[in-house]
Design a protein around this motif. Sequence first.
Motif, mmCIF file in Angstrom:
data_model
loop_
_atom_site.group_PDB
_atom_site.id
_atom_site.type_symbol
_atom_site.label_atom_id
_atom_site.label_comp_id
_atom_site.label_asym_id
_atom_site.label_seq_id
_atom_site.Cartn_x
_atom_site.Cartn_y
_atom_site.Cartn_z
ATOM 1 N N UNK A 156 30.566 51.932 55.621
ATOM 2 C CA UNK A 156 29.455 51.127 56.137
ATOM 3 C C UNK A 156 29.088 49.961 55.215
ATOM 4 N N UNK A 157 29.534 50.017 53.962
ATOM 5 C CA UNK A 157 29.214 48.940 53.014
ATOM 6 C C UNK A 157 29.698 47.586 53.536
ATOM 7 N N UNK A 158 30.844 47.589 54.169
ATOM 8 C CA UNK A 158 31.423 46.341 54.665
ATOM 9 C C UNK A 158 30.870 45.929 56.036
ATOM 10 N N UNK A 159 29.921 46.682 56.542
ATOM 11 C CA UNK A 159 29.368 46.409 57.869
ATOM 12 C C UNK A 159 28.490 45.158 57.861
ATOM 13 N N UNK A 160 28.775 44.216 58.779
ATOM 14 C CA UNK A 160 27.962 42.998 58.837
ATOM 15 C C UNK A 160 26.882 43.072 59.910
ATOM 16 N N UNK A 161 26.633 44.287 60.414
ATOM 17 C CA UNK A 161 25.535 44.523 61.358
ATOM 18 C C UNK A 161 24.490 45.417 60.691
ATOM 19 N N UNK A 237 33.217 41.858 57.554
ATOM 20 C CA UNK A 237 33.824 43.161 57.816
ATOM 21 C C UNK A 237 35.318 43.135 57.501
ATOM 22 N N UNK A 238 35.756 44.128 56.701
ATOM 23 C CA UNK A 238 37.152 44.311 56.316
ATOM 24 C C UNK A 238 37.718 43.111 55.546
ATOM 25 N N UNK A 239 36.843 42.278 54.989
ATOM 26 C CA UNK A 239 37.334 41.119 54.240
ATOM 27 C C UNK A 239 36.413 40.883 53.045
ATOM 28 N N UNK A 240 36.949 41.027 51.832
ATOM 29 C CA UNK A 240 36.130 40.847 50.634
ATOM 30 C C UNK A 240 35.822 39.361 50.422
ATOM 31 N N UNK A 257 44.352 46.250 35.759
ATOM 32 C CA UNK A 257 43.721 46.215 37.099
ATOM 33 C C UNK A 257 42.454 47.061 37.181
ATOM 34 N N UNK A 258 42.532 48.306 36.698
ATOM 35 C CA UNK A 258 41.379 49.214 36.796
ATOM 36 C C UNK A 258 40.156 48.675 36.052
ATOM 37 N N UNK A 259 40.394 48.107 34.872
ATOM 38 C CA UNK A 259 39.296 47.530 34.075
ATOM 39 C C UNK A 259 38.749 46.277 34.752
ATOM 40 N N UNK A 260 39.659 45.466 35.292
ATOM 41 C CA UNK A 260 39.260 44.231 35.992
ATOM 42 C C UNK A 260 38.383 44.559 37.205
ATOM 43 N N UNK A 261 38.730 45.645 37.896
ATOM 44 C CA UNK A 261 37.932 46.086 39.058
ATOM 45 C C UNK A 261 36.535 46.514 38.623
ATOM 46 N N UNK A 262 36.450 47.290 37.523
ATOM 47 C CA UNK A 262 35.158 47.751 37.012
ATOM 48 C C UNK A 262 34.256 46.581 36.637
ATOM 49 N N UNK A 263 34.819 45.610 35.926
ATOM 50 C CA UNK A 263 34.038 44.447 35.473
ATOM 51 C C UNK A 263 33.601 43.595 36.669
ATOM 52 N N UNK A 264 34.526 43.352 37.609
ATOM 53 C CA UNK A 264 34.207 42.546 38.801
ATOM 54 C C UNK A 264 33.108 43.193 39.630
ATOM 55 N N UNK A 265 33.209 44.513 39.801
ATOM 56 C CA UNK A 265 32.199 45.222 40.592
ATOM 57 C C UNK A 265 30.830 45.162 39.928
ATOM 58 N N UNK A 266 30.795 45.167 38.581
ATOM 59 C CA UNK A 266 29.528 45.066 37.842
ATOM 60 C C UNK A 266 28.919 43.675 38.021
ATOM 61 N N UNK A 275 36.093 47.970 46.252
ATOM 62 C CA UNK A 275 36.947 46.895 45.744
ATOM 63 C C UNK A 275 38.344 47.427 45.434
ATOM 64 N N UNK A 276 38.410 48.616 44.838
ATOM 65 C CA UNK A 276 39.693 49.226 44.483
ATOM 66 C C UNK A 276 40.554 49.476 45.726
ATOM 67 N N UNK A 277 39.934 50.041 46.766
ATOM 68 C CA UNK A 277 40.662 50.302 48.016
ATOM 69 C C UNK A 277 41.170 49.004 48.643
#
Length: 282
Positions: A156-161, A237-240, A257-266, A275-277
């Motif tokens: 639901x996070x990606x939901x634009x409604x 929706x379905x597009x970052x 990659x894993x560290x880059x994902x953590x920093x980007x998400x923060x 983001x990882x998925x």
Amino acid sequence: MHKKNINTGNLYIISTPIGNIKDITYRSIETLKNVDIIAAENINHTKKLLNFYKIKNKIISFNKNNEKKKNEKILKILLNKKHVGIVSNAGTPLINDPGYLIVKKCHKKNIKVTPIPGPCAAIAAISSSGIQTKKFCYEGFVPKKKKKIKKMLEKLYLEDRTIIIYETSNRIIKTLKIMSKIFGKNKKITFAKEITKIWETIKKTKLKKLIKWLKSKKSRTKGEIILIIDRNKKLKKKKIYKKILKTFKIVKNFLPTSTAIKITSKIHDLNKNILYKYILKK
């Protein structure tokens, strides 16, 4: 288009009050009086409504425990040219309540199904939420297990409604905590409780403030709860969002990659699992 069978009775889906007993239409009262049989989710609960409006009619039990068994009985009644009205404990039947299977059977047999519109807790809540009502999705009750709650909310996070969900009083704090980790603590949300009843509460705030407010007084979590969650305005929706991907690509030039994902998400207050998925799918 199939013509409805005039040699059968009609099935009426009758909306009843969600709290305040006066929230019922004249048409609902008239239909409850005139059907041959009322199929009620809870006979004793429905009797209170019928007694209030001085309606005397035959009632049979029709709930999630006996639905499959009673479907054939109701179908038989309808095929004998008698009219049946379905009522739930509150609001519009079939919304998180039994009835879908018999309606499906009626369509198959060309038996006329007539909705008698009226109260619906989800619609009442969103209309008073102060959150966008143009586009919304209804998700019903949140799952019981933590893993399933997390999985549901990540989708639901990606939901634009605007999102409408139901939750119980004993699980509300737990669910909101999981939600704040996924949606972010500053996510706008409307907490609606006991709609149309004496303890009706409608509060629009940020997730972190809502959790604090509910924790400060235990009675605030009691009752029937509806959550209206603001749509994701930054993500499609379905597009970052492009800015988030751009940040990730820059950070990834210097880190795994894993560290880059953590920093980007923060940086962007985005749940790292989402983001990882997304990165894995690209």
